[in-house]
Scaffold this active site. Structure first.
Site, PDB file in Angstrom:
ATOM      1  N   HIS A   1      31.138 -83.797 -42.013  1.00 59.85           N
ATOM      2  CA  HIS A   1      32.267 -83.429 -41.039  1.00 59.85           C
ATOM      3  C   HIS A   1      32.772 -82.104 -41.455  1.00 59.85           C
ATOM      4  CE1 HIS A   1      36.280 -83.306 -39.508  1.00 59.85           C
ATOM      5  NE2 HIS A   1      35.613 -84.060 -38.260  1.00 59.85           N
TER       6      HIS A   1
ATOM      7  N   ASP B   1      35.784 -95.970 -35.736  1.00 53.21           N
ATOM      8  CA  ASP B   1      35.375 -96.193 -37.113  1.00 53.21           C
ATOM      9  C   ASP B   1      34.818 -97.834 -37.271  1.00 53.21           C
ATOM     10  OD1 ASP B   1      36.003 -93.752 -37.448  1.00 53.21           O
ATOM     11  OD2 ASP B   1      38.055 -93.955 -38.372  1.00 53.21           O
TER      12      ASP B   1
ATOM     13  N   LYS C   1      29.617 -78.415 -35.235  1.00 48.47           N
ATOM     14  CA  LYS C   1      30.936 -78.173 -36.035  1.00 48.47           C
ATOM     15  C   LYS C   1      30.939 -76.451 -36.234  1.00 48.47           C
ATOM     16  CE  LYS C   1      33.483 -80.520 -37.387  1.00 48.47           C
ATOM     17  NZ  LYS C   1      34.586 -81.215 -36.593  1.00 48.47           N
TER      18      LYS C   1
ATOM     19  N   ASP D   1      28.160 -85.501 -37.305  1.00 46.33           N
ATOM     20  CA  ASP D   1      28.799 -83.974 -37.251  1.00 46.33           C
ATOM     21  C   ASP D   1      27.570 -83.146 -38.106  1.00 46.33           C
ATOM     22  OD1 ASP D   1      31.460 -84.595 -36.386  1.00 46.33           O
ATOM     23  OD2 ASP D   1      31.177 -85.998 -37.915  1.00 46.33           O
TER      24      ASP D   1
ATOM     25  N   GLU E   1      27.894 -83.575 -32.850  1.00 46.57           N
ATOM     26  CA  GLU E   1      28.834 -82.546 -32.807  1.00 46.57           C
ATOM     27  C   GLU E   1      28.712 -81.235 -33.689  1.00 46.57           C
ATOM     28  OE1 GLU E   1      33.739 -81.792 -33.865  1.00 46.57           O
ATOM     29  OE2 GLU E   1      33.156 -83.786 -33.626  1.00 46.57           O
TER      30      GLU E   1
ATOM     31  N   GLU F   1      28.272 -91.167 -33.315  1.00 47.19           N
ATOM     32  CA  GLU F   1      28.443 -89.857 -33.441  1.00 47.19           C
ATOM     33  C   GLU F   1      28.412 -89.234 -34.855  1.00 47.19           C
ATOM     34  OE1 GLU F   1      31.353 -86.812 -34.381  1.00 47.19           O
ATOM     35  OE2 GLU F   1      31.652 -88.720 -35.210  1.00 47.19           O
TER      36      GLU F   1
ATOM     37  N   HIS G   1      31.908 -93.969 -34.887  1.00 51.43           N
ATOM     38  CA  HIS G   1      32.238 -92.595 -35.155  1.00 51.43           C
ATOM     39  C   HIS G   1      31.959 -92.148 -36.683  1.00 51.43           C
ATOM     40  CE1 HIS G   1      35.668 -89.997 -36.562  1.00 51.43           C
ATOM     41  NE2 HIS G   1      35.175 -89.238 -35.555  1.00 51.43           N
ATOM     42  N   ARG G   2      31.002 -91.290 -36.664  1.00 52.95           N
ATOM     43  CA  ARG G   2      30.371 -90.984 -38.134  1.00 52.95           C
ATOM     44  C   ARG G   2      29.743 -92.055 -38.890  1.00 52.95           C
ATOM     45  NH1 ARG G   2      36.033 -87.783 -40.403  1.00 52.95           N
ATOM     46  NH2 ARG G   2      36.243 -86.805 -38.201  1.00 52.95           N
TER      47      ARG G   2
END
Length: 237
Positions: free
Chosen positions: A48, A227, A110, A35, A108, A33, A6-7
């Protein structure tokens, strides 16, 4: 159960930085992942928040600054002095990290607050430039954007939601997808098991507890965003 960073490896590195993504690229996990936002001069950057305040030493909205202006800010030292000098990466810089790996890249969009009319097309163009069109998944809380992806392309896409639906699978089918990314609390509601039973592909964010991950695997979810991908890798691979 698939594991996505995640990120990037954001539990041990500053989120959405090349350092976090390079760490994730070295792990035998399934994906990562990221953003994306659009700059004032139309460049795709990986960050993000709508503002740079939280994760850089600057202030202001991404949309109001050019890429060169954004590159002036440090986005690592807020996390640790070890990462001082990290800069907000472009999408292409991140794609280049995974260009020769088998990792899926969940991008993702945004655009759930500020609409970026050209962002979806620009993301797809960048992925295809790297020959990674089949390697990406596009997700968003802006379901209009996901409907556009479903209608106009063959790129895999997913709706993101933190809400409780009576029938999230049927809703997703109206959008045009069977892939649903749920928040951790909603994943333990009936809508998740109903969607799985109907054939949905369900991923859950953000799962940092091994205990929660174990329960989600029992339910039958297809993957998690975490994470701490290395921690989950040690437990579930």
């Amino acid at each position: 159960m698939k594991i996505y960073a995640h990120r990037g490896c954001s539990g041990t590195h500053p989120e959405n930085t090349l350092a976090a993504f390079k760490a994730a690229a070295e792990l035998p996990i399934d994906g990562v992942e990221i953003d994306v936002h659009l700059t004032k001069d139309g460049e795709i950057v990986v960050i993000h928040d709508e503002k740079i305040n939280r994760t850089t030493d600057g202030k202001g909205y991404v949309k109001d600054m050019t890429l060169s202006e954004l590159k002036e800010f440090d986005c690592g030292s807020w996390f640790s002095d070890n990462w001082r000098g990290e800069r907000i990466p472009t999408l292409e810089e991140v794609l280049s990290v995974f260009e020769n790996t088998s990792h899926r890249i969940n991008i993702e969009i945004k655009s759930d607050i500020f609409p970026y009319d050209s962002l979806v097309n620009k993301v797809i163009e960048s992925a295809e430039k790297f020959g990674m069109g089949k390697q990406i998944v596009i997700s968003s809380f802006n379901h209009e954007d996901i409907q556009k992806v479903c209608r106009d392309t063959d790129i895999e896409s997913a709706i993101l939601t933190s809400q409780i639906f009576v029938d999230v699978y049927d809703y997703a089918r109206v959008i045009g997808t069977t892939r649903i990314h749920l928040s951790l609390p909603s994943a333990f509601r009936r809508m998740a098991t109903d969607a799985l039973r109907k054939g949905a592909i369900v991923y859950v964010y953000t799962v940092n507890s091994v205990e929660y991950a174990s329960e989600l695997r029992k339910i039958g979810v297809h993957g998690i965003f975490t994470d701490y991908p290395e921690r989950m890798l040690n437990e579930f691979k």
